[in-house]
Design a protein around this motif. Structure first.
Motif, PDB file in Angstrom:
ATOM      1  N   LEU A 174       3.315   5.446  -5.702  1.00 50.64           N
ATOM      2  CA  LEU A 174       1.914   5.711  -5.294  1.00 50.64           C
ATOM      3  C   LEU A 174       0.982   4.639  -5.845  1.00 50.64           C
ATOM      4  O   LEU A 174       0.155   4.067  -5.121  1.00 50.64           O
ATOM      5  CB  LEU A 174       1.491   7.098  -5.803  1.00 50.64           C
ATOM      6  CG  LEU A 174      -0.005   7.428  -5.703  1.00 50.64           C
ATOM      7  CD1 LEU A 174      -0.430   7.564  -4.245  1.00 50.64           C
ATOM      8  CD2 LEU A 174      -0.316   8.735  -6.455  1.00 50.64           C
ATOM      9  N   PHE A 175       1.126   4.337  -7.135  1.00 50.30           N
ATOM     10  CA  PHE A 175       0.192   3.386  -7.743  1.00 50.30           C
ATOM     11  C   PHE A 175       0.409   1.955  -7.242  1.00 50.30           C
ATOM     12  O   PHE A 175      -0.536   1.171  -7.193  1.00 50.30           O
ATOM     13  CB  PHE A 175       0.246   3.479  -9.275  1.00 50.30           C
ATOM     14  CG  PHE A 175      -0.592   4.622  -9.781  1.00 50.30           C
ATOM     15  CD1 PHE A 175      -1.957   4.488  -9.949  1.00 50.30           C
ATOM     16  CD2 PHE A 175      -0.020   5.863 -10.036  1.00 50.30           C
ATOM     17  CE1 PHE A 175      -2.744   5.555 -10.376  1.00 50.30           C
ATOM     18  CE2 PHE A 175      -0.798   6.940 -10.463  1.00 50.30           C
ATOM     19  CZ  PHE A 175      -2.161   6.784 -10.629  1.00 50.30           C
ATOM     20  N   LEU A 176       1.629   1.638  -6.848  1.00 58.48           N
ATOM     21  CA  LEU A 176       1.854   0.299  -6.282  1.00 58.48           C
ATOM     22  C   LEU A 176       1.151   0.174  -4.923  1.00 58.48           C
ATOM     23  O   LEU A 176       0.527  -0.848  -4.626  1.00 58.48           O
ATOM     24  CB  LEU A 176       3.354   0.010  -6.157  1.00 58.48           C
ATOM     25  CG  LEU A 176       4.101  -0.121  -7.488  1.00 58.48           C
ATOM     26  CD1 LEU A 176       5.586  -0.323  -7.248  1.00 58.48           C
ATOM     27  CD2 LEU A 176       3.544  -1.288  -8.311  1.00 58.48           C
ATOM     28  N   PHE A 177       1.261   1.218  -4.094  1.00 55.60           N
ATOM     29  CA  PHE A 177       0.543   1.187  -2.809  1.00 55.60           C
ATOM     30  C   PHE A 177      -0.967   1.095  -3.033  1.00 55.60           C
ATOM     31  O   PHE A 177      -1.669   0.362  -2.326  1.00 55.60           O
ATOM     32  CB  PHE A 177       0.876   2.429  -1.968  1.00 55.60           C
ATOM     33  CG  PHE A 177       2.206   2.345  -1.265  1.00 55.60           C
ATOM     34  CD1 PHE A 177       2.437   1.383  -0.283  1.00 55.60           C
ATOM     35  CD2 PHE A 177       3.240   3.224  -1.573  1.00 55.60           C
ATOM     36  CE1 PHE A 177       3.671   1.299   0.366  1.00 55.60           C
ATOM     37  CE2 PHE A 177       4.468   3.146  -0.928  1.00 55.60           C
ATOM     38  CZ  PHE A 177       4.685   2.183   0.045  1.00 55.60           C
ATOM     39  N   LEU A 178      -1.447   1.840  -4.022  1.00 48.94           N
ATOM     40  CA  LEU A 178      -2.891   1.840  -4.276  1.00 48.94           C
ATOM     41  C   LEU A 178      -3.366   0.481  -4.787  1.00 48.94           C
ATOM     42  O   LEU A 178      -4.456   0.014  -4.435  1.00 48.94           O
ATOM     43  CB  LEU A 178      -3.249   2.940  -5.287  1.00 48.94           C
ATOM     44  CG  LEU A 178      -3.046   4.376  -4.794  1.00 48.94           C
ATOM     45  CD1 LEU A 178      -3.146   5.357  -5.959  1.00 48.94           C
ATOM     46  CD2 LEU A 178      -4.061   4.735  -3.711  1.00 48.94           C
ATOM     47  N   ALA A 179      -2.523  -0.159  -5.607  1.00 48.20           N
ATOM     48  CA  ALA A 179      -2.890  -1.485  -6.129  1.00 48.20           C
ATOM     49  C   ALA A 179      -3.006  -2.480  -4.975  1.00 48.20           C
ATOM     50  O   ALA A 179      -3.963  -3.269  -4.903  1.00 48.20           O
ATOM     51  CB  ALA A 179      -1.836  -1.965  -7.124  1.00 48.20           C
ATOM     52  N   ALA A 180      -2.045  -2.413  -4.050  1.00 47.82           N
ATOM     53  CA  ALA A 180      -2.085  -3.320  -2.892  1.00 47.82           C
ATOM     54  C   ALA A 180      -3.345  -3.053  -2.073  1.00 47.82           C
ATOM     55  O   ALA A 180      -3.998  -3.976  -1.572  1.00 47.82           O
ATOM     56  CB  ALA A 180      -0.833  -3.124  -2.040  1.00 47.82           C
ATOM     57  N   ARG A 181      -3.701  -1.771  -1.955  1.00 48.78           N
ATOM     58  CA  ARG A 181      -4.892  -1.416  -1.147  1.00 48.78           C
ATOM     59  C   ARG A 181      -6.183  -1.923  -1.796  1.00 48.78           C
ATOM     60  O   ARG A 181      -7.036  -2.494  -1.121  1.00 48.78           O
ATOM     61  CB  ARG A 181      -4.961   0.104  -0.977  1.00 48.78           C
ATOM     62  CG  ARG A 181      -6.212   0.566  -0.214  1.00 48.78           C
ATOM     63  CD  ARG A 181      -6.054   1.968   0.315  1.00 48.78           C
ATOM     64  NE  ARG A 181      -4.813   2.035   1.050  1.00 48.78           N
ATOM     65  CZ  ARG A 181      -3.915   3.022   0.926  1.00 48.78           C
ATOM     66  NH1 ARG A 181      -4.161   4.044   0.138  1.00 48.78           N
ATOM     67  NH2 ARG A 181      -2.801   2.985   1.612  1.00 48.78           N
ATOM     68  N   ALA A 182      -6.319  -1.701  -3.104  1.00 47.62           N
ATOM     69  CA  ALA A 182      -7.548  -2.115  -3.793  1.00 47.62           C
ATOM     70  C   ALA A 182      -7.763  -3.613  -3.601  1.00 47.62           C
ATOM     71  O   ALA A 182      -8.874  -4.085  -3.326  1.00 47.62           O
ATOM     72  CB  ALA A 182      -7.451  -1.772  -5.273  1.00 47.62           C
ATOM     73  N   GLN A 183      -6.667  -4.347  -3.729  1.00 44.04           N
ATOM     74  CA  GLN A 183      -6.719  -5.796  -3.579  1.00 44.04           C
ATOM     75  C   GLN A 183      -7.141  -6.191  -2.158  1.00 44.04           C
ATOM     76  O   GLN A 183      -7.988  -7.048  -1.964  1.00 44.04           O
ATOM     77  CB  GLN A 183      -5.299  -6.321  -3.873  1.00 44.04           C
ATOM     78  CG  GLN A 183      -5.224  -7.718  -4.338  1.00 44.04           C
ATOM     79  CD  GLN A 183      -5.664  -7.883  -5.780  1.00 44.04           C
ATOM     80  OE1 GLN A 183      -5.810  -6.911  -6.525  1.00 44.04           O
ATOM     81  NE2 GLN A 183      -5.921  -9.119  -6.167  1.00 44.04           N
ATOM     82  N   LEU A 184      -6.543  -5.547  -1.174  1.00 44.96           N
ATOM     83  CA  LEU A 184      -6.812  -5.872   0.234  1.00 44.96           C
ATOM     84  C   LEU A 184      -8.259  -5.535   0.612  1.00 44.96           C
ATOM     85  O   LEU A 184      -8.933  -6.315   1.288  1.00 44.96           O
ATOM     86  CB  LEU A 184      -5.845  -5.103   1.144  1.00 44.96           C
ATOM     87  CG  LEU A 184      -5.959  -5.402   2.636  1.00 44.96           C
ATOM     88  CD1 LEU A 184      -5.489  -6.832   2.938  1.00 44.96           C
ATOM     89  CD2 LEU A 184      -5.136  -4.414   3.473  1.00 44.96           C
ATOM     90  N   VAL A 185      -8.724  -4.374   0.163  1.00 43.38           N
ATOM     91  CA  VAL A 185     -10.090  -3.963   0.519  1.00 43.38           C
ATOM     92  C   VAL A 185     -11.094  -4.965  -0.051  1.00 43.38           C
ATOM     93  O   VAL A 185     -11.983  -5.441   0.652  1.00 43.38           O
ATOM     94  CB  VAL A 185     -10.386  -2.526   0.009  1.00 43.38           C
ATOM     95  CG1 VAL A 185     -11.875  -2.203   0.089  1.00 43.38           C
ATOM     96  CG2 VAL A 185      -9.584  -1.513   0.825  1.00 43.38           C
ATOM     97  N   GLN A 186     -10.905  -5.297  -1.328  1.00 47.22           N
ATOM     98  CA  GLN A 186     -11.924  -6.143  -1.969  1.00 47.22           C
ATOM     99  C   GLN A 186     -11.817  -7.610  -1.576  1.00 47.22           C
ATOM    100  O   GLN A 186     -12.830  -8.289  -1.475  1.00 47.22           O
ATOM    101  CB  GLN A 186     -11.847  -5.983  -3.487  1.00 47.22           C
ATOM    102  CG  GLN A 186     -12.384  -4.609  -3.884  1.00 47.22           C
ATOM    103  CD  GLN A 186     -12.322  -4.336  -5.370  1.00 47.22           C
ATOM    104  OE1 GLN A 186     -12.213  -5.263  -6.172  1.00 47.22           O
ATOM    105  NE2 GLN A 186     -12.375  -3.076  -5.745  1.00 47.22           N
ATOM    106  N   GLN A 187     -10.593  -8.070  -1.329  1.00 48.74           N
ATOM    107  CA  GLN A 187     -10.450  -9.508  -1.044  1.00 48.74           C
ATOM    108  C   GLN A 187     -10.515  -9.835   0.441  1.00 48.74           C
ATOM    109  O   GLN A 187     -10.839 -10.954   0.805  1.00 48.74           O
ATOM    110  CB  GLN A 187      -9.119 -10.030  -1.592  1.00 48.74           C
ATOM    111  CG  GLN A 187      -9.094 -10.106  -3.099  1.00 48.74           C
ATOM    112  CD  GLN A 187      -7.861 -10.834  -3.600  1.00 48.74           C
ATOM    113  OE1 GLN A 187      -6.822 -10.832  -2.954  1.00 48.74           O
ATOM    114  NE2 GLN A 187      -7.972 -11.445  -4.760  1.00 48.74           N
TER     115      GLN A 187
END
Ligand code: TMP
Length: 208
Positions: A67-80
């Protein structure tokens, strides 16, 4: 061409044809002159693509770790990627987003749905799609569409896992359809590719 910008997400089980339809919509929007980018989850940034390789090819993460790996990828994608594009009046098409986490980690793996909602909100900086396009496919078709070598960690999961994922998507759709404006378009993924692409374009065009 100028118009409204839209954040459009393709969702569905593995092998439903999301990536094909996402690409078809991307090309259609480009041809019609709308500024648009195509990206995917997990992925779309250097860190996200590394996480994607880890998640897809290395089984062994606990459900919570996953779960946290998917969320980390998402946070990065949204902000960058996603927020900067929308701010520049460029529409965004994304292959999977928060609804995947609800369906796979919530319904599929059985993690707490309320916690996932809160973590999704955090990882996505509160951004939600203008339209989620669900390509709905019976789980048996996943096995028919992908053969041994093509199957990654998720494709190879047992059929009841994919059944729960499908139910997870349909539950999200029915929760929203009880509200005034639904942000879902549900399509039968077994229909011909071109017919699906046409219906998707007819739904997206008025948003732009
Ligand atoms: P795909 O992009 O080829 O569909 O592969 C991504 C895999 O990751 C797919 O099996 C669904 C899974 N996934 C999750 O389990 N949770 C998530 O939040 C996301 C974005 C994907």
């Amino acid at each position: 061409m100028t118009g409204a910008v839209a954040f459009i997400v393709f969702e569905g089980g593995d092998g439903a044809g999301k990536s094909t339809q996402a690409r078809a919509l991307f090309r259609q929007m480009q041809r019609s002159g709308y500024p648009v980018i195509l990206t995917r989850e997990p992925g779309g940034t250097p860190l996200g693509e590394s996480l994607r390789r880890l998640l897809k090819n290395r089984p062994g993460a606990t459900p919570m770790g996953e779960l946290f790996l998917f969320l980390a990828a998402r946070a990065q994608l949204v902000q960058q990627v996603i927020q900067p594009a929308l701010q520049k009046q460029t529409s965004v098409i994304c292959d999977r987003f928060t609804a995947s986490t609800v369906a796979y980690q919530g319904y599929g793996r059985g993690l707490d749905l309320l916690a996932i909602d809160q973590l999704n909100l955090l990882a996505s900086s509160g951004l939600s799609p203008d339209l989620n396009i669900l390509l709905d496919l019976p789980p048996q078709s996943i096995f028919d569409r992908k053969t041994g070598a093509q199957r990654d960690t998720f494709d190879a999961a047992p059929q009841d896992f994919h059944q729960r994922v499908r139910e997870g998507y349909l539950a999200q759709v029915s929760q929203e359809s009880s509200q005034d404006s639904s942000h879902w378009l549900v399509l039968d993924a077994t229909r011909p590719r071109r017919a699906l692409a046409l219906e998707i374009w007819q739904k997206v065009r008025p948003l732009l």
